[in-house]
Design a protein around this motif. Structure first.
Motif, PDB file in Angstrom:
ATOM      1  N   MET A   1      49.748  45.321  44.014  1.00  0.00           N
ATOM      2  CA  MET A   1      50.107  43.945  44.002  1.00  0.00           C
ATOM      3  C   MET A   1      50.435  43.438  42.722  1.00  0.00           C
ATOM      4  N   ARG A   3      49.379  41.402  39.447  1.00  0.00           N
ATOM      5  CA  ARG A   3      48.147  41.242  38.890  1.00  0.00           C
ATOM      6  C   ARG A   3      48.135  39.594  38.579  1.00  0.00           C
ATOM      7  N   ASP A   4      49.312  39.088  38.854  1.00  0.00           N
ATOM      8  CA  ASP A   4      49.327  37.631  38.279  1.00  0.00           C
ATOM      9  C   ASP A   4      48.393  36.881  39.090  1.00  0.00           C
ATOM     10  N   ASP A   5      48.110  37.285  40.497  1.00  0.00           N
ATOM     11  CA  ASP A   5      47.403  36.386  41.210  1.00  0.00           C
ATOM     12  C   ASP A   5      45.934  36.515  41.029  1.00  0.00           C
ATOM     13  N   GLU A   6      45.489  37.170  39.953  1.00  0.00           N
ATOM     14  CA  GLU A   6      44.015  37.102  39.674  1.00  0.00           C
ATOM     15  C   GLU A   6      43.536  35.595  39.739  1.00  0.00           C
ATOM     16  N   GLY A   7      42.508  35.452  40.298  1.00  0.00           N
ATOM     17  CA  GLY A   7      42.017  33.852  40.131  1.00  0.00           C
ATOM     18  C   GLY A   7      42.710  32.858  40.939  1.00  0.00           C
ATOM     19  N   ALA A   8      43.893  32.696  40.739  1.00  0.00           N
ATOM     20  CA  ALA A   8      44.781  31.674  41.298  1.00  0.00           C
ATOM     21  C   ALA A   8      46.245  31.948  41.177  1.00  0.00           C
ATOM     22  N   PRO A   9      47.041  31.740  41.969  1.00  0.00           N
ATOM     23  CA  PRO A   9      48.231  32.064  41.900  1.00  0.00           C
ATOM     24  C   PRO A   9      48.983  31.660  40.547  1.00  0.00           C
ATOM     25  N   GLY A  10      49.956  32.377  40.100  1.00  0.00           N
ATOM     26  CA  GLY A  10      50.498  31.848  38.759  1.00  0.00           C
ATOM     27  C   GLY A  10      51.967  31.181  39.096  1.00  0.00           C
ATOM     28  N   PRO A  11      52.446  30.935  38.211  1.00  0.00           N
ATOM     29  CA  PRO A  11      54.019  30.209  38.477  1.00  0.00           C
ATOM     30  C   PRO A  11      54.974  31.059  39.222  1.00  0.00           C
ATOM     31  N   ASN A  12      54.685  32.432  39.195  1.00  0.00           N
ATOM     32  CA  ASN A  12      55.624  33.232  39.814  1.00  0.00           C
ATOM     33  C   ASN A  12      55.552  33.088  41.240  1.00  0.00           C
ATOM     34  N   ARG A  13      54.387  32.540  41.829  1.00  0.00           N
ATOM     35  CA  ARG A  13      54.089  32.309  43.203  1.00  0.00           C
ATOM     36  C   ARG A  13      54.366  30.657  43.141  1.00  0.00           C
TER      37      ARG A  13
ATOM     38  N   ARG B  76      49.555  25.161  35.239  1.00  0.00           N
ATOM     39  CA  ARG B  76      49.127  26.040  36.400  1.00  0.00           C
ATOM     40  C   ARG B  76      47.909  25.231  37.065  1.00  0.00           C
ATOM     41  N   ARG B 573      46.008  50.761  44.389  1.00  0.00           N
ATOM     42  CA  ARG B 573      47.471  50.619  44.079  1.00  0.00           C
ATOM     43  C   ARG B 573      48.012  52.054  43.407  1.00  0.00           C
TER      44      ARG B 573
END
Lengths: 172, 767
Positions: A1, A3-13, B76, B573
């Motif tokens: 998955m 790793r950008d979604d650690e903590g809260a979603p990043g701008p990629n999401r 963000r 993973r």
């Protein structure tokens, strides 16, 4: 998955994007806007180990590679410029945003200021300056008034208090 | 009639006051009071008081500074939360001048003795065109004058809460124009409370009303802590169409309201609608003759489901949900995730035949998907434990530094710090044994080792070198224990070369070794954790000591696990990726898959299917062997301009000061594992976001610069733990900075200055 979604979603999401939020105009556009809306700037000169500042009325050329200002020959800044032509010119829009520091924009122009000798060049330069500042017509025409041309080397543009970008008009 | 300059408006008069002055909520309550409904008595602190407070404390500038830092679209959610935290603290630290505090105290003294509730009433907030419930703060059970003034500041500050900032466009938030009135009301606590909707918010066109009830306070329901009983009524007749008991863990559920209560609420809602002129959304408490209305505002439809902002706001679970999450995450989920990863690691994939390998891939794939879901639904919301503690700490202690609370969370045994310690030990091995150091520099080691198999071949010489056997053992253990992670679909335990590069550099750095794993954020004060904790508990006060200890405990758990869960997810993973890589290798060998390149784990199902069908012919993957290079760049206007015009360069970039310190060095942009290899000690690590799979680089870096912003994100935490200066939240930074460029990273101010202050261009042609 990712790793950008650690903590809260990043701008990629798909970060909340608002279509209405105004896009930042380009740097060159911002610089052009500043030097065309602001009539005056602070000219920095130096000599004898001493820095010196003066308020001047200016006019830039369309390509922003040159600017003109005028000064009586008896002034301190004329003296200093005759010794050393390396200058800076600071232009900003403080009056428009007196209570909103983050909205203040400023540019520092660096380059050389050389006196334009009498002749067609001076006429063209003086016309440009007077077109921008009609009230200075007789001042610029006075025999004791020198016209200077700034050859711009770079613009340093400051916004949001500390964000700084550089533009070299000669490179574009 | 309330006049423009009036600071205090009795609630009974608020119904006639302009909304500008008292806000919609106070106005609605005033009208209910005047019409004879039972409403807790109180007063309204008018918007003029907010304005004066802001002006005298200079808070307008502070808000502008926070919100003007960068384009709002580039911020963000975590950065918005950070901004709101700092604004709230600035409000709490600003004294309320006596000309405001005195009238508030006097009005309070006129209320019957007993606790009060302090609620927001922002003009426009409850306007008929849009209700954004829960954007602003309420403080209940306020017992004395000092707490009241604090509560008023908290409510004022919530005009700039993270939620309000997310909806700033709809709210028309503006530093110069937005204002907030505050309602101070007797705090009424009855055995049952709830909400009532004049129309069903989900389908307002239908002839339906909705009633909800919970035992105790309405706040518990609004915050989601308690599941309510729900009645669906026919609006025209009041007939009960449906009743659903709340899920509150009780045995055989009895309805919280008897039919007479339901009927009386139905009538009340209809009469309030006639009074106010719109179908209301009412908060109420008490039943029968005790029925008391707490607020009434227009019913609005729930926000669209695709609105991501709702998801952000769901990332702030209430205290009950956080306690449940803490229990579940710490004692069930994390151990289960760790066990599942270990179980997969113990499988002998190479010994499996093709159908067995196919099965193993599918099992891993399913597990990975399942944990991804859990990660989103439980791990991410649990990370709020840190933020909740931060706000709780700041409210109580009101420190000068908004992130002082981090000192109570740091220095816990995290996987990432254990890994850095192990790395330091490897370097120490080499430093002690010059012949080992010499071996590491040999061309066959530097050039010849790429993967695990080439390591095995070359490392066969190690037993012949003093200390070599011990090093080999420790190194392999390090790969298995700490590098069983995947970066961009590449298993890092199969890249011994990356770690050798780091060990080599750490070992030859003149003996100073790794920086100690120690909070770099804490400044000056030599006080230990124990005394800091006491200071915090004293500030909270003896009455709330138990609550404070729980908030702290959950904060600590949340701090530690938010790093560990990432590493454990990475391990899972990695196991999927190993199985996928082996499948790809076999299919390549059979000529069914073109060779070369890495296969993504998203191809898992296709590969498993192919392994099960030996006669299935060539395998088609959507993007065979193509690896996306993560950069996170999103090409803003500035960026595309930067690329088009070589004459434009950044000189000073502004982000968040995520870890203190001031360092000048050369840039190394990390986009792939090849950049890991190229990384040199004391370079400035520039990346999209420090991921748990790349924290092993951090000990080599002299500073960190990240695109992703936030004071509490992984990179910021690691940087502070290791004492490495860090600036983050810089849009497009991986494109704006280039390898080898000299930059100065100012972790105190959050500024990155590019290049030295030279005048070479101005001097060209001279001398």
């Amino acid at each position: 998955m990712s790793r950008d979604d650690e903590g809260a979603p990043g701008p990629n999401r798909s970060e909340p994007q608002e279509s209405g939020e105004s896009q930042d105009p380009s740097l060159v556009h911002r610089i052009r806007r500043l030097v065309t809306t602001q009539p005056y700037g602070v000219l920095a000169t130096h000599g004898g180990g001493q820095a010196y500042g003066s308020l001047v009325a200016f006019a830039f050329t369309e390509d922003l590679r040159e600017a003109f200002f005028a000064t009586p020959v008896a002034t301190r800044k004329y003296q200093l410029l005759s010794q050393n032509d390396r200058i800076a010119l600071v232009v900003d829009n403080r009056p428009e945003h007196a209570d909103r520091m983050m909205d203040v924009e400023a540019i520092t122009v660096t380059g050389r200021a050389r006196e334009v000798p009498h002749g067609p060049d001076r006429v063209r330069g003086a016309d440009r300056l007077v077109a921008r500042h009609p009230q200075l017509r007789s001042f610029v025409a006075a025999e004791s008034c020198a016209l200077f041309r700034i050859e711009v080397v770079r613009f340093l543009h400051v916004t949001r208090f500390q964000e700084v970008r550089q533009w070299l008009p000669g490179d574009s | 009639m309330a006049a423009g300059g009036q600071l205090i408006v009795p609630l009974g008069e608020a119904g006639d006051a302009p909304e500008d002055l008292v806000g919609g909520k106070a106005r609605g309550l005033g009208r209910l009071l005047a019409a004879g409904y039972q409403v807790p008595g109180g007063f309204c602190i008018a918007t003029g008081a907010y304005e004066r407070f802001i002006r005298e404390a200079g808070l307008g500038d502070a808000i502008q500074l926070e919100l003007g830092r960068k384009s709002f679209t580039e911020m963000r959610w975590e950065e918005i939360w950070d901004a709101a935290l700092r604004i709230r603290l600035a409000f709490l630290r600003s004294p309320i001048p006596p000309e405001l505090a005195d009238p508030i105290r006097q009005a309070h003294a006129h209320l019957p003795s007993g606790p009060v509730a302090v609620r927001s009433s922002a003009p426009g907030e409850d306007g008929i065109r849009g209700t954004f419930a829960g954007l602003h703060e309420s403080v209940t059970d306020v017992r004395d004058g000092r707490s009241l003034l604090n509560a008023v500041r908290v409510v004022w500050a919530s005009l700039w809460s993270d939620a309000a900032l997310l909806y700033r466009r709809e709210l028309g938030l503006d530093v110069d124009r937005s204002r907030m009135a505050v309602i101070v009301q007797e705090f009424v606590e009855k055995p049952v409370s709830g909400v009532a909707f004049g129309r069903d918010p989900r389908s307002p066109e239908e002839d339906r009303q909705i009633l909800e009830a919970v035992p105790g306070l309405c706040e518990d329901m609004v915050s989601g802590a308690v599941d309510p009983d729900r009645w669906t009524l026919e609006r025209s007749s009041g007939k009960v169409l449906h009743w659903r008991p709340g899920q509150r863990g009780q045995g055989d559920p009895e309805p919280l309201l008897v039919p007479e209560d339901v009927a009386s609420l139905h009538e009340t809602v209809l009469s309030v609608e006639t009074l106010l002129g719109y179908p209301p959304d009412i908060e109420w408490t008490g039943r029968g003759a005790e029925l008391t209305l707490l607020q009434a505002r227009p019913v609005t439809s729930p926000a669209k489901r695709d609105d991501e902002r709702r998801w952000y706001l769901s990332l702030r679970p209430g205290s009950g949900r956080l306690s449940d999450l803490a229990e579940r995450v710490a004692y069930e989920l994390i151990p289960a995730l760790e066990a599942e990863g270990k179980g997969f690691a113990a499988d002998e994939l190479r010994a499996m035949d093709d159908p067995e390998l196919a099965e193993a891939i599918l099992v891993r794939h399913e597990a990975h998907d399942r944990w991804k879901r859990i990660y989103r639904e439980e791990f991410i919301p649990f990370a709020h434990g840190v933020r909740r503690f931060g706000q709780y700490y700041n409210d109580a202690v009101r420190p000068t530094d908004p992130y002082e609370f981090v000192r109570l969370l740091e220095n816990q045994p995290m996987f990432a710090s254990l890994r850095n310690d192990a790395l330091a030990h490897l370097a120490e091995h080499v430093r002690r044994e010059p012949s080992l150091a010499g071996w590491l520099e040999r061309p066959e080691v530097v050039e010849g080792i790429t993967r695990r198999d080439s390591w095995k071949m070359v490392a066969a010489e190690l037993p012949g070198i003093p200390g070599g056997e011990a090093f080999r053992h420790a190194f392999e253990e390090f790969l298995d224990e700490h590098m069983n992670l995947t970066y961009q679909d590449e298993p890092l335990d199969d890249r011994p070369d990356l770690i050798l590069n780091i060990v080599r550099q750490l070992a030859t750095d003149g003996g100073e070794g790794l920086p100690p794993t120690r909070g770099g954020y804490a400044e000056g004060s030599g006080d230990d954790v124990q005394s800091r904790e006491e200071r915090f508990l004293t500030a909270v006060g003896p009455e709330r000591r138990e609550e404070a200890l729980e908030v702290l405990q959950i904060g600590r758990l949340s701090w530690r696990l938010r790093d560990d869960d990432n590493i454990l997810m990475g391990r899972l993973r990695n196991q999927l990726q190993h199985a996928v890589a082996l499948a790809a290798q076999r299919l390549e060998g059979a000529g069914r898959l073109p060779s070369g390149g890495r296969v993504k784990s998203s191809a898992a199902e296709t590969l498993a299917e192919a392994l099960r069908n030996p006669d299935g012919g060539p395998v088609r993957l959507e993007e065979p062997g193509k690896m996306a290079v993560s950069g996170g760049s999103r090409g803003s206007a500035e960026m595309s301009e930067h690329r088009e015009d070589p004459g434009i360069t950044p000189r000073q970039l502004v982000g968040q000061p995520a870890a203190r310190g001031l360092v000048t060095g050369k840039v190394r942009v990390i986009r792939s594992t090849e950049d890991f290899q190229a990384f040199r000690k004391d370079e400035i690590l520039v990346c999209d976001a420090i991921q748990p799979t790349m924290t092993h680089l951090v000990p080599l870096a002299s500073a960190i610069v990240e695109r992703r912003g936030g004071m509490l994100i992984h990179g910021a935490i690691i940087a502070r733990e290791l004492g490495v200066p860090c600036v983050n939240g810089l849009p497009n930074v991986t494109d704006l900075l280039q390898d080898g460029e000299l930059v100065t990273v100012d972790g105190h101010l959050g500024v990155v200055t590019v290049g030295p202050p030279e005048f070479d261009l101005e001097r060209k042609g001279e001398r």
